[in-house]
Design an enzyme around this catalytic site. Structure first.
Site, short mmCIF file in Angstrom:
data_model
loop_
_atom_site.label_atom_id
_atom_site.label_comp_id
_atom_site.label_asym_id
_atom_site.label_seq_id
_atom_site.Cartn_x
_atom_site.Cartn_y
_atom_site.Cartn_z
NE ARG A 199 75.06 26.06 39.33
CZ ARG A 199 74.36 26.88 38.84
NH1 ARG A 199 73.42 26.80 37.84
NH2 ARG A 199 74.64 28.30 39.40
N GLY A 212 70.31 34.00 40.85
CA GLY A 212 69.11 34.38 41.59
C GLY A 212 68.64 33.72 42.84
#
Ligand code: ADP
Ligand code: MG
Length: 363
Positions: free
Chosen positions: A6, A344
Site C-alpha cells: 500500500r 471490500g
C-alpha cells in the site's frame, strides 16, 4: 508493518505532486484505533519505511500542533500526518473533522481506491470541501474496472468462486445482467449443483440457498448469460494436504465425499470459453487452493487467462484477498491486465454499487 504494497502504491502520485512543487500532506489510516490515539497505531512508525519506498525524506506531523508544523513545510516537502482514525469523527464523516483536515491544504487528491467504499472524512467528506482529484493509483484502478465491467469488450466472462454463495449473492445477481459467461467454481458451485438436483455429499454447501441459486440461474437465462458449472470434480473423504482423491462426474460424488476442486475436463472447457472472450473479471478461487492438490484448477485456468492476456486477446482483471493470493501462488499475477488489492471496495464494485469515495470525486 507486514507488507509495503500500500505504501508503494502511493509513490507515483506523491512523487509527481512533490516534483511539481506541491507540499504533499499524506492522510492515512492504520488499524482500528476507534478514535483513541495509541502508539500501536501511530503512523510515526511508517515514516522510515515510507522514506525507503519513496527514496525521499518524509516528515511526520502529529495532531498536536499540526497547523504550525505544516506552516513550516516548503514546496516539494512530503509529510505523513498522524492516523486519521485517531479522530472518532473520521469514520463518522464528521464535519468538524473534515474542516480540520481541509484547513491544512488547498487541494484534495484521493489515491485510496481500497477505502473508497467508506464515506469517511478523509475518503469522502474532504472531496466536498476542497477541489478534488483522483491520484494515479486510483485512476489506474478506475480505468481497469471500467474496461472490465463498465464498458468492456464482449464477450465478457466472469469467474466467481470462493467458499460461500451467501457472501457473493449481490455479485452474482449483478453479473448475470452484464456478462456473457458466468463461470461458477469453488464451494459456492456446490450450492448451484445442489439446486440442479446433484447430491454433493459432504461438500461445503448452503442448502438453504438452493432457491436463491435457482433464481440466479433463471435470471441468467433471461439475460442471455451462459452459466458454467463444473461437470467433473475432484473429491476427497478428508480435507488435508494430499489425501486420496477421486476425479468424478458431479453425479458420482459419494455420500461421504467432499468436492474440493473443479475437475480437469471442466477446466479445459473453461479455458476454451476464455479463448473466445475479450474480457475476464475474476473473483474467488475455483477450489480449496491453499491445500494441495486442490489448487490445480485455479492454477490451470489462471495460467490460461495469463497467456491469453499476454497474447493481447484478453483483458483480465482480478480482485479479492484469496484471489490475489491464488494468482500469486500460480505465478501469474503480473501477467493479468490488472489485479486489485482492494478487497471490500473491489467486491462492492463487482456488486455494481456506487462507491462513495469515487462518487464524491466525480461530482
Ligand atoms: P476472495 O477472498 O478472493 O474474495 P473468498 O474468500 O470468497 O475469495 O474464497 C476463498 C476461499 O474459498 C478459500 O479459502 C478456499 O479454500 C475456499 N474454497 C474454494 N473452493 C472450495 C471448496 N470446494 N470447498 C471449500 N472451500 C473452498
Ligand atoms: Mg477471502
Amino acid at each position: 508493518m507486514t507488507d509495503d504494497t500500500r505504501l508503494r502504491a502511493t509513490v507515483p502520485t506523491v512523487a509527481e505532486l512533490s516534483d511539481k512543487g506541491a507540499i504533499v500532506l499524506v492522510l492515512a489510516h492504520f488499524g482500528r484505533p476507534k478514535g483513541v490515539p495509541s502508539p500501536e497505531f501511530s503512523l510515526a512508525q511508517v515514516v522510515k519505511p515510507y522514506e525507503a519506498v519513496l527514496g525521499r525524506p518524509v516528515r511526520y506531523v502529529d495532531w498536536e500542533g499540526d497547523a504550525a508544523a505544516v506552516a513550516t513545510l516548503r514546496p516539494g516537502d512530503i509529510a505523513v500526518l498522524e492516523n486519521t482514525r485517531f479522530f472518532g469523527g473520521e469514520e463518522k464523516n464528521d464535519a468538524a473533522v473534515v474542516d480540520r483536515f481541509a484547513a491544512l491544504g488547498d487541494l484534495y487528491v484521493n489515491d485510496a481506491f481500497s477505502a473508497a467504499h467508506r464515506a469517511h472524512a478523509s475518503t469522502e467528506g474532504l472531496a466536498h470541501r476542497l477541489p478534488a482529484f483522483a491520484g494515479r493509483a486510483m485512476e489506474a484502478e478506475l480505468d481497469a474496472l471500467e474496461k472490465a465491467l463498465g464498458r468492456p469488450e464482449h464477450p465478457v466472462a466472469a469467474v466467481v468462486g470462493g467458499a460461500k454463495v451467501s457472501t457473493k449473492l449481490a455479485v452474482l445477481k449483478h453479473l448475470v445482467g452484464r456478462v456473457d459467461h458466468l463461470i461458477i467454481g469453488g464451494g459456492m458451485a456446490n450450492t448451484f449443483l445442489a439446486a440442479r438436483g446433484v447430491d454433493v455429499g459432504k461438500s461445503l454447501c448452503e442448502h438453504d440457498l438452493t432457491g436463491t441459486a435457482e433464481e440466479i440461474l433463471d435470471a441468467a437465462d433471461a439475460a442471455g448469460c451462459t452459466v458454467h458449472l463444473p461437470y467433473d470434480v475432484v473429491v476427497a473423504r478428508e480435507f488435508r494436504a494430499n489425501p486420496p482423491v477421486r476425479t468424478v462426474n458431479v453425479h458420482e460424488v459419494a455420500a461421504d465425499e467432499m468436492i474440493l476442486d473443479v475437475g480437469p475436463a471442466a477446466v479445459e472447457a473453461l479455458g476454451d470459453v476464455l479463448k473466445n472472450c475479450r474480457t475476464l473479471v475474476w473473483n474467488g478461487p475455483l477450489g480449496a487452493f491453499e491445500t494441495a492438490p486442490f489448487d490445480t484448477a485455479t492454477v490451470a485456468l489462471a495460467k490460461t487467462a495469463a497467456a491469453l492476456t499476454k497474447d493481447g486477446s484478453l483483458v483480465s482483471v482480478a480482485g479479492g484477498g484469496d484471489t490475489v493470493a491464488a494468482l500469486n501462488h500460480a505465478g501469474v499475477a503480473d501477467d493479468f491486465t490488472f489485479v486489485s488489492t482492494a478487497g471490500g471496495a473491489f467486491l462492492e464494485w463487482m456488486e455494481g454499487r456506487e462507491l462513495p469515495g469515487v462518487a464524491a470525486l466525480t461530482q
